[in-house]
Write a protein that holds these residues in place. Structure first.
Motif, PDB file in Angstrom:
ATOM      1  N   CYS A   4      46.148  56.220  95.240  1.00  0.00           N
ATOM      2  CA  CYS A   4      47.135  55.258  94.738  1.00  0.00           C
ATOM      3  C   CYS A   4      46.673  54.715  93.386  1.00  0.00           C
ATOM      4  CB  CYS A   4      47.300  54.121  95.747  1.00  0.00           C
ATOM      5  SG  CYS A   4      48.258  52.732  95.118  1.00  0.00           S
ATOM      6  N   CYS A   7      45.833  50.967  93.430  1.00  0.00           N
ATOM      7  CA  CYS A   7      44.550  50.706  94.101  1.00  0.00           C
ATOM      8  C   CYS A   7      43.397  51.049  93.165  1.00  0.00           C
ATOM      9  CB  CYS A   7      44.444  51.507  95.394  1.00  0.00           C
ATOM     10  SG  CYS A   7      45.370  50.808  96.784  1.00  0.00           S
ATOM     11  N   HIS A  46      46.595  47.221  99.735  1.00  0.00           N
ATOM     12  CA  HIS A  46      47.645  48.237  99.576  1.00  0.00           C
ATOM     13  C   HIS A  46      48.793  47.969 100.541  1.00  0.00           C
ATOM     14  CE1 HIS A  46      49.460  52.100  98.523  1.00  0.00           C
ATOM     15  NE2 HIS A  46      49.844  52.101  99.789  1.00  0.00           N
ATOM     16  N   HIS A  96      52.921  51.280  95.668  1.00  0.00           N
ATOM     17  CA  HIS A  96      52.047  50.134  95.951  1.00  0.00           C
ATOM     18  C   HIS A  96      52.856  48.942  95.461  1.00  0.00           C
ATOM     19  CE1 HIS A  96      47.783  48.229  95.787  1.00  0.00           C
ATOM     20  NE2 HIS A  96      48.645  47.260  95.467  1.00  0.00           N
TER      21      HIS A  96
END
Ligand code: 5GP
Ligand code: ZN
Length: 111
Positions: A4, A7, A46, A96
């Protein structure tokens, strides 16, 4: 989540131009700004999108809006738009949760 992008930004593995950070959220400028001011506020945890908000994690939404008000105030923004896209058809490209904050020009009507 390992693949991600947000992230990775939260973890510092991808650099970002930060505007605010605390233990719960990170705010940083969008890499492809759609307005003179365009930053994103993301939870450090997340969460894939608005559709994954529930009674256990909804407190983060209030916090995101508190952060937006604080940062917008520090930037002396009197008018701004807050947008969260949920799902591909709505334009979500990063899965996200994030709130776009757009300002600095007349934004016009919003469907
Ligand atoms: P969405 O299309 O999911 O609502 O919004 C994702 C936003 O993230 C887009 O406006 C896009 O420009 C931004 N974005 C995607 N990758 C990166 C990145 O690596 N860094 C930054 N700062 N913004 C990104
Ligand atoms: Zn993530």
């Amino acid at each position: 989540m390992s693949d991600c992008v947000f992230c990775k930004i939260v973890d510092g593995k991808i650099p970002s131009n930060k505007v605010y950070e605390d233990e719960k959220v990170l705010a940083f400028y969008d890499i492809e700004p759609k307005a003179p001011v365009h930053f994103l506020v993301v939870p450090k945890q997340h969460i894939s999108g608005a559709g994954d908000i529930n009674g256990q994690n909804s407190g983060i939404i209030a916090h995101i809006y508190e952060v937006i008000a604080r940062v917008a105030g520090e930037m002396n923004l009197t008018s701004y738009r807050v947008v969260t896209n949920n799902g591909t058809d709505a334009g979500q490209t990063v899965f996200h949760l994030h709130s776009h904050v757009l300002a600095g020009r007349v934004l016009g009507g919003m469907a």
